[in-house]
Design a protein around this motif. Structure first.
Motif, mmCIF file in Angstrom:
data_model
loop_
_atom_site.group_PDB
_atom_site.id
_atom_site.type_symbol
_atom_site.label_atom_id
_atom_site.label_comp_id
_atom_site.label_asym_id
_atom_site.label_seq_id
_atom_site.Cartn_x
_atom_site.Cartn_y
_atom_site.Cartn_z
ATOM 1 N N ARG A 98 -11.304 -1.044 45.898
ATOM 2 C CA ARG A 98 -9.933 -1.230 45.417
ATOM 3 C C ARG A 98 -9.591 -2.717 45.382
ATOM 4 O O ARG A 98 -9.001 -3.224 44.433
ATOM 5 C CB ARG A 98 -8.963 -0.471 46.313
ATOM 6 N N ALA A 99 -9.968 -3.446 46.431
ATOM 7 C CA ALA A 99 -9.668 -4.877 46.520
ATOM 8 C C ALA A 99 -10.322 -5.646 45.375
ATOM 9 O O ALA A 99 -9.688 -6.519 44.771
ATOM 10 C CB ALA A 99 -10.128 -5.426 47.869
ATOM 11 N N ARG A 100 -11.581 -5.336 45.074
ATOM 12 C CA ARG A 100 -12.258 -6.008 43.959
ATOM 13 C C ARG A 100 -11.517 -5.757 42.649
ATOM 14 O O ARG A 100 -11.344 -6.659 41.831
ATOM 15 C CB ARG A 100 -13.695 -5.527 43.853
ATOM 16 N N ALA A 101 -11.085 -4.511 42.452
ATOM 17 C CA ALA A 101 -10.360 -4.164 41.227
ATOM 18 C C ALA A 101 -9.044 -4.931 41.122
ATOM 19 O O ALA A 101 -8.556 -5.183 40.021
ATOM 20 C CB ALA A 101 -10.103 -2.657 41.185
ATOM 21 N N LEU A 102 -8.480 -5.311 42.269
ATOM 22 C CA LEU A 102 -7.228 -6.069 42.298
ATOM 23 C C LEU A 102 -7.442 -7.578 42.213
ATOM 24 O O LEU A 102 -6.492 -8.346 42.236
ATOM 25 C CB LEU A 102 -6.452 -5.736 43.577
ATOM 26 N N GLY A 103 -8.705 -7.999 42.160
ATOM 27 C CA GLY A 103 -9.009 -9.419 42.070
ATOM 28 C C GLY A 103 -9.162 -10.120 43.404
ATOM 29 O O GLY A 103 -9.207 -11.354 43.451
ATOM 30 N N CYS A 104 -9.227 -9.367 44.495
ATOM 31 C CA CYS A 104 -9.422 -9.989 45.812
ATOM 32 C C CYS A 104 -10.810 -10.610 45.884
ATOM 33 O O CYS A 104 -11.788 -10.030 45.399
ATOM 34 C CB CYS A 104 -9.274 -8.965 46.934
ATOM 35 N N THR A 105 -10.878 -11.774 46.485
ATOM 36 C CA THR A 105 -12.158 -12.462 46.646
ATOM 37 C C THR A 105 -12.696 -12.361 48.060
ATOM 38 O O THR A 105 -13.846 -12.725 48.310
ATOM 39 C CB THR A 105 -12.011 -13.947 46.277
ATOM 40 N N GLU A 106 -11.856 -11.889 48.979
ATOM 41 C CA GLU A 106 -12.282 -11.774 50.367
ATOM 42 C C GLU A 106 -11.443 -10.713 51.054
ATOM 43 O O GLU A 106 -10.293 -10.476 50.708
ATOM 44 C CB GLU A 106 -12.083 -13.126 51.079
#
Length: 139
Positions: A98-106
């Motif tokens: 989910r975080a990757r899909a939201l653009g989170c890098t870490e």
């Protein structure tokens, strides 16, 4: 054992109607649950075994004016009856997707070195331990 991992969102309050003992620290407050699920920056993944939640991981993604978007893992809980089966790892991996899909890098989490189970879990999903110090403030 067939465990279903599901990310919850608005309107999914009913999934937390049946929760195994010792998954959450306290009883679920329906008003807080609704607020949590309706907040697009709050995320929760649950592990369901025969219509009962046996594990969860919650997180918040946040933005800052001078940093990339990050995911803060707030808490992971798995019922004692289901510990040691890789459920915590599956929950975290769902949150990472989910975080990757939201653009989170870490993504990051805090724990105590004495929490052996947490240290093992976070290392198993590729985490690197640091020697940071956390301060808490009574407000």
């Amino acid at each position: 054992m067939d465990i279903d991992i599901r990310l919850l969102g608005p309107g999914d309050d009913n999934y937390l109607a049946r929760v195994a003992p010792e998954v959450f620290d306290h009883s679920i407050d329906s008003d807080l649950l609704t607020q949590f699920l309706n907040d697009p920056r709050h995320h929760v993944a649950v592990a369901i075994d025969r219509e009962t939640v046996v594990g969860f991981a919650s997180a918040v993604h946040y933005i800052h004016p001078d940093k990339p978007v990050e995911l803060w893992i707030n808490e992971v809980g798995v019922a004692p009856t289901h510990q040691g089966q890789g459920i915590g790892k599956k929950l975290l991996l769902a949150l990472f997707d989910r975080a990757r899909a939201l653009g989170c890098t870490e993504a990051w989490v805090l724990t105590d070195r004495s929490n052996v189970a947490a240290m093992r879990l976070y290392a198993a999903v590729g985490g690197d331990a640091t020697d940071n110090v956390m301060f808490t403030f009574d407000l």
